[in-house]
Design an enzyme around this catalytic site. Sequence first.
Site, short mmCIF file in Angstrom:
data_model
loop_
_atom_site.label_atom_id
_atom_site.label_comp_id
_atom_site.label_asym_id
_atom_site.label_seq_id
_atom_site.Cartn_x
_atom_site.Cartn_y
_atom_site.Cartn_z
CG ASN A 1 49.50 45.85 12.53
OD1 ASN A 1 50.30 45.73 11.61
ND2 ASN A 1 49.83 45.71 13.79
N PRO A 2 48.94 46.64 8.76
CG PRO A 2 50.13 48.16 7.45
CD PRO A 2 49.38 48.04 8.73
CD GLU B 1 41.14 46.56 20.06
OE1 GLU B 1 41.72 46.33 21.14
OE2 GLU B 1 41.69 46.45 18.95
CG ASP C 1 42.06 41.92 20.33
OD1 ASP C 1 42.55 42.99 19.92
OD2 ASP C 1 41.79 41.73 21.53
CG ASP D 1 57.29 41.05 15.87
OD1 ASP D 1 56.66 40.39 16.71
OD2 ASP D 1 56.95 41.14 14.68
CE LYS E 1 55.24 37.85 14.44
NZ LYS E 1 54.76 39.21 14.31
P1 ITT Z 1 44.06 46.30 14.90
O1 ITT Z 1 43.43 46.30 16.27
O2 ITT Z 1 43.54 47.35 13.98
O3 ITT Z 1 44.05 44.93 14.26
P2 ITT Z 1 46.52 46.72 16.36
O4 ITT Z 1 47.96 46.76 15.91
O5 ITT Z 1 46.04 47.77 17.30
O6 ITT Z 1 45.63 46.67 15.04
P3 ITT Z 1 45.98 44.68 18.36
O7 ITT Z 1 45.10 45.53 19.17
O8 ITT Z 1 45.59 43.26 18.15
O9 ITT Z 1 46.23 45.28 16.92
O10 ITT Z 1 47.46 44.63 18.89
C1 ITT Z 1 47.81 44.88 20.19
C2 ITT Z 1 49.24 45.31 20.24
O11 ITT Z 1 50.07 44.17 20.09
C3 ITT Z 1 49.66 46.31 19.19
O12 ITT Z 1 50.55 47.22 19.83
C4 ITT Z 1 50.41 45.47 18.16
O13 ITT Z 1 51.43 46.19 17.52
C5 ITT Z 1 50.97 44.37 19.04
N1 ITT Z 1 51.06 43.12 18.31
C6 ITT Z 1 50.02 42.37 17.83
N2 ITT Z 1 50.49 41.29 17.18
C7 ITT Z 1 51.84 41.37 17.25
C8 ITT Z 1 52.89 40.59 16.74
O14 ITT Z 1 52.66 39.51 16.03
N3 ITT Z 1 54.15 40.98 16.99
C9 ITT Z 1 54.40 42.08 17.71
N4 ITT Z 1 53.48 42.89 18.21
C10 ITT Z 1 52.20 42.54 17.98
#
Ligand code: ITT
Length: 221
Positions: free
Chosen positions: A8-9, A33, A62, A183, A201
């Site tokens: 996730n960039p 995971e 995570d 978000d 943020k």
């Molecule tokens: P990685 O596991 O590859 O890091 P991911 O986006 O799947 O990427 P997570 O499993 O940690 O990451 O994220 C869980 C969900 O929460 C995922 O749908 C994200 O888009 C969302 N998420 C994580 N951090 C967030 C943030 O700061 N704001 C909004 N949504 C977020």
Amino acid sequence: MLRYVTTNPGKVREAECYLPDGSVDQLDFDYTEIQAEELGPIAARGAREAYHHADGPVLVDDAGLFIEGLGGFPGPYSAYVEETLGIDRVHEIADDLDDRRAAFRCTLGYCDGDAFAASPDPVDRGERTAAAAAGPGDAASAGDATADSDEAAAADALPVKLFEGYVPGRIVAPRGDGGFGYDPIFEHDGETFAEMDTDRKNAISHRGRALEKFADWYAER
Ligand code: ITT
């Protein structure tokens, strides 16, 4: 060079604000995971797997959205729920609840292969202790199945340092076009995270809090 392990960039954009220029690089690696109710064990396992993959220092991130009125759901299943239901549907479900309070949580897991004071229980200390007791295996019997599994167990004993961050808010109808993920439906102090720029943020967010703790510790290290 520290690798920030994520697909996730958006996470990397936020992380770059906390770490010295050029000191961090995204590693687009989809670590396993595991199923767990807490983010800590998921980040710890992910950090060890990513460390073996990268063969160098890694930081995994995570995160999840925990909705009070749904008993903390989607929590660790947030990515799956975003992909399958989508955030509009999550808002609709929350809209029917009396309690729309929610929180974002983020756990960062750092591993560089070295021994240091890793995070204590409840994060898999039992597992690490058992693996350490199994020892690194006997090099003379390499290729032997028992030695292989001992080595895998010892690898599992690698210390992982965890850093946690949390921000409370509530679920609202989508607003704003910044940020990523949930978000637009997460409001804190009258604004959704998607209405804030990255600096704002970061100043209050779950990831910002966790990164601040990590950056302090990493600078000392
Ligand atoms: P990685 O596991 O590859 O890091 P991911 O986006 O799947 O990427 P997570 O499993 O940690 O990451 O994220 C869980 C969900 O929460 C995922 O749908 C994200 O888009 C969302 N998420 C994580 N951090 C967030 C943030 O700061 N704001 C909004 N949504 C977020």
